[in-house]
Every structure is written in structure tokens, then in C-alpha cells.
Design an enzyme around this catalytic site. Sequence first.
Site: not given
Length: 655
Positions: A368, A397
Site C-alpha cells: 500500500d 501502489e
Amino acid sequence: MKKKIYLGFLFISVIGVSYGQDSAETSENDNLKSESSFKTDIDLVEPPNWWVGFKDQTLQLLVKHQDIGNFIPQINHPDITIEKVSRGDNSNNYLFIDLRIAEGTSAGQFNILFENDKAQDLVHTYQLKSRATSSKEYIGFNSSDAIYLITPDRFANANTLNDIPITAKGEQDLLEKTIDRTDDYARHGGDIEGITTHLDYISSLGFTAIWPQPLLTNNMKSGSYHGYAVTDLYQIDPRFGTLDDYQKLSQKAQNKGIKLIMDQVANHCGLEHWWMKDLPFTDWVNLQANYEKHIANWNNDVTINSNHRRTTNQDRYTSKYDSDANSQGWFVSTMPDLNQRNPFMATYIIQNSIWWIETAQLNGIRQDTYPYPDKDFMSDWAGAIMTEYPNFSIVGEEWSYNPLLIGYWQKGANNKDGYDSNLKSTMDFAMQAKVVEALNEDESWDTGLVKIYEGLANDFHYASPKDMMVFPDNHDMSRIFTQLKGDVINTKMALATYAMMPRILQLYYGTEILMNDFEKPGDHGLIRTDYPGGWQDDSVNAFTGEGLSSEQKDMQSFVKKLLNYRKGSKAIHEGKAIHFAPSNGVYVLFRVKDDETVVLILNKNDTPTSVDLKRFAEIGLNGKSLQNMMTGDNLQWNDSIKLNKKGVVILTTKI
């Protein structure tokens, strides 16, 4: 800077003691214990266990116990050596013990004896396990995979007994226990067993991997369902199930040829994480002094949050002020920013990732908010994992629509600052947006399908385009059906385009049945809607098709045919991509590998149109028979093809 440097050079030795000496309490023969002889007087030791046979033979234990800083640890084992012991500088309730595990050490249990001058000795039995799988056999995801992204709380509730846990570890501390399916931001009850129960459905659609959003404990006061505010990095959230449930999911998925990807968060934790009440170091989290002022006076105007200026990672003109404000600020006020420049925190995160890979037999990690943590640490983190597991996969990400920024994070990028991320895969937000723009815009010289054409032209910048992950939507953006204004034909065109690109493909659960957020576009709670049929009292069941509209069933069938063909297509997995500039509202992309050619034709014309096939002579299809992947009809590739209506046509020579 690799993990062993964190362990070997940055730790300060604060206790001088000769380790490995005989003790009156233990003998050498007593150190290898059976499972039944486990003993602990210690509140917490992390990692809770480890394995023998790693390339990196170091291990750091975090030990948390009241006044443990007053104790001296000893291990009497010929193959396990204490190299260094460190105390936290902010709390006497922590010890960090650096171990070296000799090559060839046998699996088993050994005792760690904690001694102090008051004869209040404590014992903790620690386990070293045998590895179930060799490092090279951890096979990651790649361009042959189609990944199903799932919000676990919203997918399926197979075990109602864990909706409000009554027996799981830590259940007394869970703050948000209420199940309320009428509240888009409350817990709805979906669980790990719900995913496991529906693996056959996922497999039947053609998916080869699953990516559940984080399943670790989120002991937060509200909004805990999404999983990104982790409060225990070594515990499955009891509302999702148990560690055993997670391991069963992994095993059953692998038995069906489905890979398991774990969603991890190295940048931040949840504000209710247990260490936030007793931080071991003065710099364990970023802006820690500001945080302490903040909790002393919640109305105090103290800077905590990130400025979210992620371009500071690449910007040669950036100020230190802006750069620090991005990487050291908290993601939001309820998610403390972890300080990976603290060597103990850095090692903790690396070891945690490895622990989960081994424990759950993972095939990949989705990391993330990749550009927010310390970027040198992120290179070390990915490098440590890929060194240990050379065939593993990690995707990061980076929510940017600028290919220059996205490409910076991929391993092998020719970065001017010399940065190498060690990251195999990045998320292609830029291409995601280009496809949507192409289908929503009217056709002209510089609008419409040319956006896909020029978007793929940017692949020259990427170190490895086929190792990037493309997607129509995800858990943080409007559903693709919403982005395309409820146009079913355009949605099919988009899905086919993403699936045919030289990319790893990811689809969000419910895309196959046209789930949408029309009512409140962009609202996260609505985007993460319950999957129909995942709860016993649902009147619509998408798993069986009961209650679905004809359009939903048609889309489900379309996705199934598309992905199941893609699953077996070497041309799509590995083939050369050749495309032609759009003309008269038609765009054509070819994927070619040996004797297999796949043709993607996007047609935005509402009236019948003829396409001159002589333009594509270099592909070598003249006179060959091809089959329509969706209808099964055959056609001869000659001078022209007539397209009777708007939509997508996928042709293949593999008949």
C-alpha cells in the site's frame, strides 16, 4: 543497505554480557524442546516464531514485558548466538535481541532465559520451524495472471459466529464490534471463510489469483472494515477468522491453481496499535513529538499529516521541507506514520513480511501507499524479500497518472538519481485512466481511442511493461461501470482492452456483474458494496445467478469467456504487441506468439462500418481462418471485415 546491515552495524550494544555460557537453569541438552514443553513468562515476543534455512541467518526479536529492560537474556544453544541486545530509549518495557542462527541449525524449540539481579528469572520458549517450501518454489504473479481484488468484509459472510468474536485472542479489545449492513462504513460480517467457500466461483470466472484487502486486526473505533489501519501486524482480525482460516484459504486456493496475494502496509499503522500506548523509541513513529503534543491537546494546531506531495521522491528541485513532509507525515490523523529510518522498525517490517510469506505460503504482496515511506528503506525491504524469494512478486501502489512517476518505482528503471526500488511490479493508474478517457470521449484527431494508442506508446519508458498491473477500477475509485456512465458496451470494451494489454490484469470483485456507485459516485463505502449472495438472506445471488438482471448475467458470461481464454493464451501472456493508430472510430491491437495471434478490435461506430484489412498485412493473417472468441463464429481474414455495431471483437487463430 540490506537487512543484515540494520542488524549488524546500526544497533548499539547497551548490555555487556558473555552469551552462550552454561547456566544452572538450563543445560545444552535441554534447549531443543518438544511442542508440549513450551513455556513463557513474557507478555510478547515478535516474530512469534521463525524458520531455519534462510539465506539471511540473522533474526531480531522484539520482547515486550514490564521492566524487561532490567533483565539480561541468555541462550544456551550451540547454533544460536546472541550478538547484541538493545533497550528502547523511550520505554524500559522493551528489549531487542539480535540472534545469529548458524547454517545447518535443526528445527526445534529453545529457551531464552531472562535474568536480573533480583533473582526474578523469566523463561520464554522460542520455536524454529522447518520450511515447508524452498525459496525458489514461491512463484509470484505475472502477466499470465488475472487477479480478483476482494474487500473481505463485503464479499461473503460464511461464518456468522465470528461477526462479534467471543473467543479469539484480543477480542476484549476490539472497539468496533457492531454489525450493521445498512451503514456503508460499518462492519458487515464478510470473512475469510466466505472467500474460501467461493473459490470455485472465482476459478470458474478465469481468475488465477486473489488479492484480499488487509486481513490483519484493525482495532479501531470506526471504519475498521477496510483493513488499512492495522493494530496488530501478527494477528488475523478475529472478525475475519483465525490464522488457521487464512492458511486453509491459501492451501485450498493453491489446490485450485489460484495464487494468494497479501495486502500489506509498511507506511503506517492504526492509531490504536498496542505500541502507540508505550512507544519503545522516541522516533518509533514519525513526528512523534508532535503526536505527543497533539494528544495532550487535541485542539492544538500541530502538524501531523503528510502533504501527500509524492513527486518529491523524483523531483530534482524539491526542498527538504516538502520531501520530509511527504515521507514523514502521517497518512491521516488516525494512521501513525512508521519511521523506517529507525533500524529496529525497519527490521521489524522486513521480518513481518517474511513471516507472513512463510506462514501463509504467499505468492505475492501488494504494498500500500508505496511512495510515502522512506524510499531507501522500501528498496531494502523489497530487496530483502526478493533476495530470499527470487521468483516471488511484489506490486507497489503509486497512484499517479504520470508514466514518468510510475516507471520510477519499477526495478531496472533508468533513474537519473540512481535509485533502484527492487520492485518488480507497479500499478498502472495512467493506463487505467487512458482507457476510460478513450471510451468516454468523442472521436477526433487527439481525443477518443487515440488515448489508448498513445498511452501504450509510453511503454518505452517502463523497464518491463508486462510486469505492471493494470485494472479497470479498485477499492479506492468509482466502479468502472460508473466511470463509463453506465454504458455496458463501453464497459465490455474497457475490460477486453485491459485484458489484452501486455500487463498483469486485476479486476475488482463485482465488476463481472456491473456493480456501481451511481448513487454517490466516489463514495468508498458504496464502492465497497456487499456482493449479492454473500449473506444468507440476500434476495439476489450472483454466485448462482439467481435474481441477476439479463445485463448482469451477460456481463458475467462475457468476463468468464474473456478470462478463461486469456488463461490459456501464450500470445496474451508473452506475445509481441503490435497496434495501429485508430482510424474512423476503430482501434486494432494484435498480440502475437509463435502460431497464435489474438486480435482486439474496438469499434465506436453506432452504424455499420467496414475495416480495410490490407492495412494490417505485416501481421501475416491474410487468408487465415480466425474465430470470434465470444461467439465462436469463424471468419476468413481477407480484404475487409464488416462491423455491424459498436463494441468489441476479439479474434484468435487458435481454433
